[in-house]
Design a protein around this motif. Sequence first.
Motif, PDB file in Angstrom:
ATOM      1  N   VAL A 115       0.833  -1.203   0.000  1.00  0.00           N
ATOM      2  CA  VAL A 115       0.000   0.000   0.000  1.00  0.00           C
ATOM      3  C   VAL A 115       0.863   1.247   0.000  1.00  0.00           C
ATOM      4  CG1 VAL A 115      -1.748   1.297   1.281  1.00  0.00           C
ATOM      5  CG2 VAL A 115      -1.904  -1.199   1.136  1.00  0.00           C
ATOM      6  N   PHE A 116       1.892   1.232   0.842  1.00  0.00           N
ATOM      7  CA  PHE A 116       2.777   2.399   0.950  1.00  0.00           C
ATOM      8  C   PHE A 116       3.502   2.674  -0.364  1.00  0.00           C
ATOM      9  CE2 PHE A 116       6.995   4.099   2.448  1.00  0.00           C
ATOM     10  CZ  PHE A 116       6.523   5.405   2.615  1.00  0.00           C
ATOM     11  N   LEU A 117       3.993   1.615  -0.984  1.00  0.00           N
ATOM     12  CA  LEU A 117       4.680   1.778  -2.262  1.00  0.00           C
ATOM     13  C   LEU A 117       3.747   2.330  -3.329  1.00  0.00           C
ATOM     14  CD1 LEU A 117       6.797  -1.503  -2.255  1.00  0.00           C
ATOM     15  CD2 LEU A 117       7.690   0.828  -2.168  1.00  0.00           C
ATOM     16  N   ARG A 118       2.480   1.896  -3.311  1.00  0.00           N
ATOM     17  CA  ARG A 118       1.517   2.407  -4.290  1.00  0.00           C
ATOM     18  C   ARG A 118       1.192   3.873  -4.045  1.00  0.00           C
ATOM     19  NH1 ARG A 118      -2.182  -3.110  -4.211  1.00  0.00           N
ATOM     20  NH2 ARG A 118      -0.688  -4.355  -5.411  1.00  0.00           N
ATOM     21  N   MET A 119       1.270   4.272  -2.784  1.00  0.00           N
ATOM     22  CA  MET A 119       1.086   5.694  -2.517  1.00  0.00           C
ATOM     23  C   MET A 119       2.265   6.499  -3.031  1.00  0.00           C
ATOM     24  SD  MET A 119      -0.466   5.438   1.315  1.00  0.00           S
ATOM     25  CE  MET A 119      -0.572   7.198   1.560  1.00  0.00           C
ATOM     26  N   LEU A 120       3.504   5.988  -2.806  1.00  0.00           N
ATOM     27  CA  LEU A 120       4.693   6.695  -3.282  1.00  0.00           C
ATOM     28  C   LEU A 120       4.702   6.817  -4.802  1.00  0.00           C
ATOM     29  CD1 LEU A 120       7.419   5.076  -0.984  1.00  0.00           C
ATOM     30  CD2 LEU A 120       6.607   7.440  -0.882  1.00  0.00           C
ATOM     31  N   SER A 121       4.066   5.866  -5.481  1.00  0.00           N
ATOM     32  CA  SER A 121       4.104   5.858  -6.953  1.00  0.00           C
ATOM     33  C   SER A 121       2.737   6.167  -7.558  1.00  0.00           C
ATOM     34  CB  SER A 121       4.569   4.476  -7.435  1.00  0.00           C
ATOM     35  OG  SER A 121       3.661   3.480  -6.979  1.00  0.00           O
ATOM     36  N   HIS A 122       1.866   6.758  -6.794  1.00  0.00           N
ATOM     37  CA  HIS A 122       0.495   6.992  -7.261  1.00  0.00           C
ATOM     38  C   HIS A 122       0.471   7.867  -8.514  1.00  0.00           C
ATOM     39  CE1 HIS A 122      -3.803   7.954  -7.115  1.00  0.00           C
ATOM     40  NE2 HIS A 122      -3.920   6.919  -6.303  1.00  0.00           N
TER      41      HIS A 122
ATOM     42  N   GLN B 264      -0.745  14.901  -6.740  1.00  0.00           N
ATOM     43  CA  GLN B 264      -1.047  15.418  -5.398  1.00  0.00           C
ATOM     44  C   GLN B 264      -0.871  14.341  -4.333  1.00  0.00           C
ATOM     45  OE1 GLN B 264      -2.861  15.696  -8.200  1.00  0.00           O
ATOM     46  NE2 GLN B 264      -4.447  17.288  -7.996  1.00  0.00           N
ATOM     47  N   VAL B 265      -1.182  13.104  -4.704  1.00  0.00           N
ATOM     48  CA  VAL B 265      -1.040  12.004  -3.745  1.00  0.00           C
ATOM     49  C   VAL B 265       0.444  11.781  -3.435  1.00  0.00           C
ATOM     50  CG1 VAL B 265      -1.465   9.552  -3.329  1.00  0.00           C
ATOM     51  CG2 VAL B 265      -3.185  10.933  -4.526  1.00  0.00           C
ATOM     52  N   LYS B 266       1.262  11.807  -4.478  1.00  0.00           N
ATOM     53  CA  LYS B 266       2.708  11.642  -4.261  1.00  0.00           C
ATOM     54  C   LYS B 266       3.237  12.744  -3.354  1.00  0.00           C
ATOM     55  CE  LYS B 266       4.085   9.492  -8.639  1.00  0.00           C
ATOM     56  NZ  LYS B 266       4.892   9.720  -9.855  1.00  0.00           N
ATOM     57  N   VAL B 267       2.879  13.966  -3.678  1.00  0.00           N
ATOM     58  CA  VAL B 267       3.370  15.098  -2.880  1.00  0.00           C
ATOM     59  C   VAL B 267       2.997  14.911  -1.424  1.00  0.00           C
ATOM     60  CG1 VAL B 267       3.122  17.569  -2.485  1.00  0.00           C
ATOM     61  CG2 VAL B 267       3.344  16.694  -4.828  1.00  0.00           C
ATOM     62  N   LYS B 268       1.729  14.580  -1.187  1.00  0.00           N
ATOM     63  CA  LYS B 268       1.264  14.443   0.192  1.00  0.00           C
ATOM     64  C   LYS B 268       1.937  13.258   0.873  1.00  0.00           C
ATOM     65  CE  LYS B 268      -1.556  15.846   3.446  1.00  0.00           C
ATOM     66  NZ  LYS B 268      -1.408  17.177   4.055  1.00  0.00           N
ATOM     67  N   THR B 269       2.144  12.196   0.137  1.00  0.00           N
ATOM     68  CA  THR B 269       2.773  11.008   0.723  1.00  0.00           C
ATOM     69  C   THR B 269       4.216  11.310   1.136  1.00  0.00           C
ATOM     70  OG1 THR B 269       1.401   9.586  -0.670  1.00  0.00           O
ATOM     71  CG2 THR B 269       3.350   8.589   0.314  1.00  0.00           C
ATOM     72  N   TYR B 270       4.987  11.919   0.242  1.00  0.00           N
ATOM     73  CA  TYR B 270       6.391  12.225   0.560  1.00  0.00           C
ATOM     74  C   TYR B 270       6.475  13.226   1.701  1.00  0.00           C
ATOM     75  CZ  TYR B 270       8.584   9.574  -3.211  1.00  0.00           C
ATOM     76  OH  TYR B 270       9.066   8.559  -4.006  1.00  0.00           O
ATOM     77  N   HIS B 271       5.588  14.175   1.708  1.00  0.00           N
ATOM     78  CA  HIS B 271       5.606  15.153   2.801  1.00  0.00           C
ATOM     79  C   HIS B 271       5.311  14.480   4.133  1.00  0.00           C
ATOM     80  CE1 HIS B 271       6.450  19.073   1.183  1.00  0.00           C
ATOM     81  NE2 HIS B 271       5.653  18.872   0.150  1.00  0.00           N
ATOM     82  N   CYS B 272       4.352  13.570   4.147  1.00  0.00           N
ATOM     83  CA  CYS B 272       4.034  12.862   5.395  1.00  0.00           C
ATOM     84  C   CYS B 272       5.212  12.020   5.853  1.00  0.00           C
ATOM     85  CB  CYS B 272       2.798  11.990   5.195  1.00  0.00           C
ATOM     86  SG  CYS B 272       1.267  12.912   5.065  1.00  0.00           S
TER      87      CYS B 272
ATOM     88  N   GLU C 180      11.542  12.572  -9.896  1.00  0.00           N
ATOM     89  CA  GLU C 180      10.191  13.031 -10.232  1.00  0.00           C
ATOM     90  C   GLU C 180      10.268  14.463 -10.762  1.00  0.00           C
ATOM     91  OE1 GLU C 180       6.167  13.299 -10.706  1.00  0.00           O
ATOM     92  OE2 GLU C 180       7.221  11.470 -10.101  1.00  0.00           O
ATOM     93  N   PRO C 181       9.615  14.730 -11.918  1.00  0.00           N
ATOM     94  CA  PRO C 181       9.684  16.111 -12.468  1.00  0.00           C
ATOM     95  C   PRO C 181       9.131  17.154 -11.512  1.00  0.00           C
ATOM     96  CG  PRO C 181       8.789  14.558 -14.083  1.00  0.00           C
ATOM     97  CD  PRO C 181       8.884  13.814 -12.786  1.00  0.00           C
ATOM     98  N   LYS C 182       8.123  16.772 -10.719  1.00  0.00           N
ATOM     99  CA  LYS C 182       7.519  17.747  -9.811  1.00  0.00           C
ATOM    100  C   LYS C 182       8.487  18.031  -8.665  1.00  0.00           C
ATOM    101  CE  LYS C 182       2.939  18.706  -7.951  1.00  0.00           C
ATOM    102  NZ  LYS C 182       2.614  19.720  -8.950  1.00  0.00           N
ATOM    103  N   ASN C 183       8.883  19.269  -8.531  1.00  0.00           N
ATOM    104  CA  ASN C 183       9.900  19.660  -7.557  1.00  0.00           C
ATOM    105  C   ASN C 183       9.497  19.318  -6.133  1.00  0.00           C
ATOM    106  OD1 ASN C 183      12.435  21.070  -6.914  1.00  0.00           O
ATOM    107  ND2 ASN C 183      11.049  22.510  -5.883  1.00  0.00           N
ATOM    108  N   GLU C 184       8.195  19.418  -5.848  1.00  0.00           N
ATOM    109  CA  GLU C 184       7.745  19.137  -4.480  1.00  0.00           C
ATOM    110  C   GLU C 184       8.026  17.695  -4.085  1.00  0.00           C
ATOM    111  OE1 GLU C 184       3.791  20.752  -5.582  1.00  0.00           O
ATOM    112  OE2 GLU C 184       3.760  21.438  -3.494  1.00  0.00           O
ATOM    113  N   VAL C 185       8.027  16.824  -5.074  1.00  0.00           N
ATOM    114  CA  VAL C 185       8.272  15.406  -4.785  1.00  0.00           C
ATOM    115  C   VAL C 185       9.757  15.133  -4.701  1.00  0.00           C
ATOM    116  CG1 VAL C 185       7.981  13.046  -5.634  1.00  0.00           C
ATOM    117  CG2 VAL C 185       6.105  14.683  -5.867  1.00  0.00           C
ATOM    118  N   ASN C 186      10.534  15.562  -5.704  1.00  0.00           N
ATOM    119  CA  ASN C 186      11.956  15.180  -5.699  1.00  0.00           C
ATOM    120  C   ASN C 186      12.719  15.846  -4.566  1.00  0.00           C
ATOM    121  OD1 ASN C 186      13.082  17.759  -6.669  1.00  0.00           O
ATOM    122  ND2 ASN C 186      12.116  17.222  -8.637  1.00  0.00           N
ATOM    123  N   ALA C 187      12.357  17.083  -4.223  1.00  0.00           N
ATOM    124  CA  ALA C 187      13.042  17.749  -3.108  1.00  0.00           C
ATOM    125  C   ALA C 187      12.755  17.025  -1.797  1.00  0.00           C
ATOM    126  CB  ALA C 187      12.594  19.211  -3.024  1.00  0.00           C
ATOM    127  N   THR C 188      11.503  16.603  -1.636  1.00  0.00           N
ATOM    128  CA  THR C 188      11.143  15.901  -0.400  1.00  0.00           C
ATOM    129  C   THR C 188      11.824  14.543  -0.349  1.00  0.00           C
ATOM    130  OG1 THR C 188       8.981  16.978  -0.565  1.00  0.00           O
ATOM    131  CG2 THR C 188       9.204  15.204   1.040  1.00  0.00           C
TER     132      THR C 188
END
Length: 1781
Positions: A620-627, A631-639, A683-691
């Motif tokens: 489940v966790f891996l699917r969240m990281l790769s959703h 927005q789901v990825k961003v929220k998952t990495y931030h959490c 990840e192209p989205k900066n919020e994800v790769n920085a986190t």
Amino acid sequence: MVLTGLIRKLGHQLAEIRARALKNILCKIEHSLICCADLVQERLLFLHLLEWFNFPSVPMKEEVLSLLNRLVKYPPAVQHLVDLGAVEFLSKLRSNVEPNLQAEIDGILDGLFILPSEVPELHSASYQTNQTELPQQPEILTGYFPQDKSTFQQMEVPPRPVAANPTAKCLKFSTFPWLPLTTADRHVLSSNESSLRSSNHTLVWNTCELLKDVIMQDFPAEIFLQRPKIVQSLLSLLKLAFGGDGKHRLALQSVSCLQQLCTYLRNRLNFHRDPSFFSSKQDTVSQNSSLSYCHEARVTHHSQNPSPGSSSPRPSVVGRTGQRPRGDGQDWDAMSSSGSSSHAHVNSRVSIPSPLDMVHLDLPELEAEDTLELQFQQLSLPQLCVSILECAVPLLRTGSRQMIIRVLELLAEDMVLIGEAISADIWDDSSLFAIDMKKKLLMVLGSLGDSICYHKSNISLEQPEAVLVHHRMAFVSISLFAVRLLQTLLPVEKASHFLPEPMSAALFLVSLDMPLSLEYPNIHEAVVAYLEQLNSENYSIYKRTAEAVYSLECTCNFLSDVGKEGEKNLLELVELADQALRSFSYHQHFPLIKEIICICSKIWKSAQASPLLQGESQKVFLRMLSHPLPQVKVKTYHCCLEIVKECLGVHNVSKPVSSLCNGIHFLLHPKVLYEISAFGIQEPKNEVNATAKAILMHLLQGQLRMTALTWNKFIESLCPVIPVLQGYADTEDPLGNCILLLSKASSEAGEGILPCTTWLKSILRLLLVKKPSVRMLALKLLASHLTREEGADTKRPSIDARVLSRVTNLFIVKKPIELKLDDRRELIIKLETVEKVYDIFISDDIDLILRKSAAEQLAVIMQDIKMHAVVKKLCLTDKIIEYLNKCVSQDGEVIECLVQPSLTLLRKVLCADPVLRVSLSQQPSLLTLLFRVSLIFHEDCTVVTEVGALFCLLLFDEVSRMDMWSDNLSNKPSSPSVFSLPVSVSRRYHLPVHVLGHHAVSPYSIVLPLSADCLALKPVSDMLRIAWNLSWYHGSDNLLKQMNSETKIQEFLDTLKLSTEDTLTLKMTYTASGLKDCLRSIVQAAAHREVRAALTRMSFYLLNDRLSFKGGTGPCGITLKSLSWHTTLNRFLQVLPACTEDEKLLIDIIHFLNKLLKEQRKNVSVELLNWLLELLLRHSPNPLLELLHLTESQAREEADDIRTAVRQQLQKELVALFNTLLLGSVALTDRKCLELFYVFQTQLALKLLQCLRVTDAPRFYGLPSLERTLRGMAHLTAFPGWSSHSPFTKPLEICVKYLSGLLEVITSFYVERGGNAMSFMGKGVTKSTVLCLLHLSHEMMAQAQSSEWMSLWFLPLGSHSEEHATTQQGLAWLIPLWVDRDPEVRFTSLGLGSALTTLETGCVALANSCQNISGGLWGTVVNILLDQSECSMVRREAAFIFQNLLVIPMPSEIIKGYTWQGPCVHDEDSGLSLIGKPALQALLYHCHFYEHLNQMVKHCYLGRYTFDLNCSALNGTSEGNDLNGLDDSFKFWRAPSRMSSQDRDPSSLSTLETMVAASSASAEFQPVVPCTAPLPEASHDQFVAQGQHETASPRLPHDSSLSAPLPRQCVFVTPPLLSAMCSLLDSLLATTPGDTANAFRQARLIELLCSIADATLIETSVQELQALLPASPPVERTQAQVSFLLEYLSSLSRLLQSCLLVDPDLVIQDELLKPLITNIIRVLTICTKDISDIELISAFYQTWTHLFNLLATLLRKAGPASFPSITMGLARYVLQMCGFV
């Protein structure tokens, strides 16, 4: 004979003779000397007419073809021509004749293509003739309606109905047997038909009322198909539904008529399939007494009345012959009934033949019409059903609630008939009829689909709420009907080939309707099944939407469960979380993410967590990281970052480290780190790769903040991921520096973070990264390592700065190697050759040049993977490593020539062997060896590239194995030898090889069920929005409460909020909320219209129950049982209506209550019954009972036609409600309810009596009211003790009043009309009256203290004129009823006779009443009993009368003054007269009584049905079901059991009780038909003694006419008839023991009767009852069958006991005793614990009692013979129970 000769001459060789014969035949036809009906029977005629064209000379072609064209209109002619191959012959002939003759041939061919169902024969298109005589042995007998030859029908009527003509396999049932009509009946139908076509709306309205209330009650329903003009007029009236000016009301009337017709047709189908009412009598001629009076009596009749009735050649038994020619429902013809001049006085001494005599008379009344032409015009049942669909379905798009509900109720009835008339084979049938039917059905289905889409699309916010409600209710109900119709007609697998596009679109809409799918799940399943076959795209959308709905449900359940206190089921939570991820794109409820991550953290924190739970949570966790949703990825990495900071933050320095850092364990797994490293960082989205980078940095720098256990766990998890992570190594990047730190520390010095081998591999791997600074750092680290290597001083090259400066870009090659190998199917090179080459390569004795060449050859050979096994077996790898070690030694220059091919060989072997790669990659010495080789050959690009390729294989081995990282093992490559690397690795390194890439996207990424395009569809978004709210609030009840509450807390997105349309849809679709809303509307209503609208909506919910649930109680019934809705309607039922509008409202309320009671008939709630009964027993005012009978002042008020019509409708609804209430109270057990019910019965009885007296005006009969009142009486009087609960009137007084009124009715409607057996008009009154009289006879016997009441049943005989004042009293009025046209009337009237003859006074009175009939009472009863063409139920009642006559002691000789002489027989020739027992024996002998009994037993039919029909209503009930008709009165009328009567007193009168069997029922069935072949045909009068002048007793004729051969015809003898025969034989045995015993022996009756007693059928039926639910349709019929068989066993056991007492030898026979005792023991050991029916259990107890008595009598009277069989039978049973048998 003349005709036969002419037909033969048509085939003569001479053309002149042929032509003369043809002219002769044509001339005879022209002058009506012969008719076409005669010619069509001659097969030879058609043969010669076709062969006419085969002769050389062909004269008169046109005449021959014209004759064929004329004859082809007759079905027998069509059959003959088709059998002779006329279609092919004429088709070929057509091209060889002149054009004018081609038209004639076309006409003939058209006639040949008309189906018999469309062109019915004289009898029916549904029946076949079978005249073959079969051996007289028990065989299987099937079918029904065997009929005799008649003077009125030239054609033979077959013994067997077929579902339809064999050429139309699509039909289960086509047409009913033809029923001819009298002139008066035809006039009635014609009058009503013309009235329906009137332009006067009032006349049309009144005609429809008359049809419903009178005509359809009197005429069998099939009459309206056989003469279809009335039906066609009713169908045309449906078109007025869209008209204004009140025309739609006429359409509603038509709908009501058609619905009633469908119900009655279903009843008739059930009647015809009932074996007990099967009769082979020809219905054309009724054996009525008025038909069988002798000519001497007839000529004395002179009528002065020219009316059609008085001109009838059928004189009366007594009274007038006046027919009723008008169809207006008012008075009978006053002129024909007013005077006595039309009545002939009949001298009692005139010879009057028996009413059983079949006298062939000319009946112009029945022959005045062209029967054949009428039969061509009749409608078949399938045609009617489809016509109703065609005309009614378009009405579903009207804006009237009332119209839609009424039309749907009609269609529900029609659908039941469709299921019995049309087979699913219609879609495979290529006949013209089937093609036409298919075309019409597809149009209907398309129209239904359009209606569904129309109502769905019209639910929009721009319309008033009332309109929205209307469309929603219509959409739901029409959808339910459409699906049920599809299930009835169209198999799912054929849907894709036939279903029209509008229906496909409609099914798609229905499938996505969330409230409907939840409220009616079985309908939803059916819709999905059809959709799956119909449209793959729509089904795909539905399927994905359904997945999203399930995901939404899991989301809400997860959030709910997480928030609960206490211990949680973590595995279940993880599963819910997994499903919840799939709908994120829709609901975007991000608090869910944090909850899931917290659960994962919690699971991995515990050391005791199960591996399964950890594994599932990690997925489940891996699917969240790769959703897929960013927005789901961003929220998952931030959490995750927050948790890492929380656990490893500096602020936690004062807290115990172990308690905190465990919280990050869920991150410390290779798969998680791989996901973050391979995908999160890039990840192209900066919020994800920085986190992602921040998470990794915290982990890499967190050694001091972790426990040693956690750090070691982290490093252990990190090692497999380092190949991916090192791609980001960079001296200028913080994360890259952290990664480099892993390699900087020296493991050998003990300062390293990584294990030694892992560290070395990481250093070597850095040589392949793209950053030069990193590669330089790697070389420095390697140099340090190589200098410290063991034996470094003995190895080449020496490590210095100069060497290292040259190899910074060592493995950055320009031409990477292709790693791909071949995998050929066949070996090209022999294995021996490979071994020889290998030997050369490793041989030290051979020159190096040759060895190098051998190595190069091996390298080429190793390109084929299949060759690898040979060299690996020969230890090639070890040999190559040995050569490489020699090469790096100080004297290694010698062997340098072998290095390059050796490296190539090693690369190819490693590339194909993952196991070897793993092994070698863990050898640091080999890695350093290869690096030294590359340094030695740093200028040789080929060698360097090969070493680089080997490094790729060995250093990236961990990340090359996809199975290590993939979530799904199916993602593994098909070939294990294929080497590939993650795409992220390929991008971040300079690799010296071309390598396949994998994991371009995360292996853990999920595919979302719905795309943006799907979400944009309104039905999809509506479904998801409603599903979310239902899940969020955990069900419709909570959601509706929240919607109604004022405080609304919004906890989710506004886009998920329900719209006003959604809210209305939910409220209307869910039955509970909809009904509550209806009740609330009624309470708050300010006008009649609002209440009526609410009641209509409530009716929709009841209808939906019927349409959606085949068994059990639907949601509406369940809801109404829980709601306190009684008080809502109380105010309308406790006050007398003050105006017409009040009465209309009351009609609607009563109609709804009636529907509700019908739906709950099998399980009526006690609360509902109590409420209704208390209402009905209220003291004044009591509207419901008071309105049933108008006072004189109220009657005077009804000057207004509208008020009169409304009041009549109100009374009709009241009677219908009372009838349904009576039927629903049959199984009452509640004591309070029973007491109320008893009082209500008598109150209703008195009120109905008042109604009857009102209708009994001297010159006027309100037929609708009379028919209605009598049907109510029939229902009421079926209950024993109905008269005994009045505090003011004695029971017998009520009975006497009833008797007086009923006798007046039967006199007026039957007796005074000469029996009226042929006319159907008034048959409803007759049937109801006779049934009431039957019930009344039992009630009077129960209530009377003596038999003095018998005289009250007598009517005067003869004329009513003053000159015949001294009229004889008697029961002669009853006799014509015994031979009525209607078998139900015959059966009921004979039942009345058997009831009255239970008293001696009744026997005497009935015998005296039969003095003027040939054969007297005894002859009449015996003739009916032995009439093989009569149905079993009628014969059964005749047996009871015969038995009753035997009970009274009779003398053996004439005794003067003796009241009961018994039968009297007189022979004119010998002058011999016999009375009493001798006469009885003579009568039985000359009637071949026991021979006939022998045949009866052989023809025993044990099946439940005569043919395969299942005519059950929806859910076992029907809105239009004739609960007010007589069928249900038959069904529910119960007198005490006959067995219990015999138990009380074996010598008592045997027919004190008569059980009336149902003539119709609804059940599915599997007929079991052990019976015999048909008996030969014979005339009807062969058993009837000829009339004579001197005596009224049967004589012994010298011509032995009584000794005529036994009949051979189709006979159905049922177990109830055999039960009655056993009781009759028991009485005969008691009356004349010796003679009867001898007759038994000669006819072998005992053996035959015992052979019927087979326990197998009872056991099978009991198993069916135990396996089925009590509410299932087949249960009633199965219970009845078991009861009949048990009753037979009881009667047989009593007969056998009597035989043992009179003559034991009759029973003591081995071949009889053994099977009999076996069957007895099997019946005694049947387990009945799962049978719920109390009456059936009681029947078992009674039967067991009789069987035990029989066994006791056997042991007492025949112990030695029976004891072994009984003990063996019991022993076998014991062994079976113990499992030994």
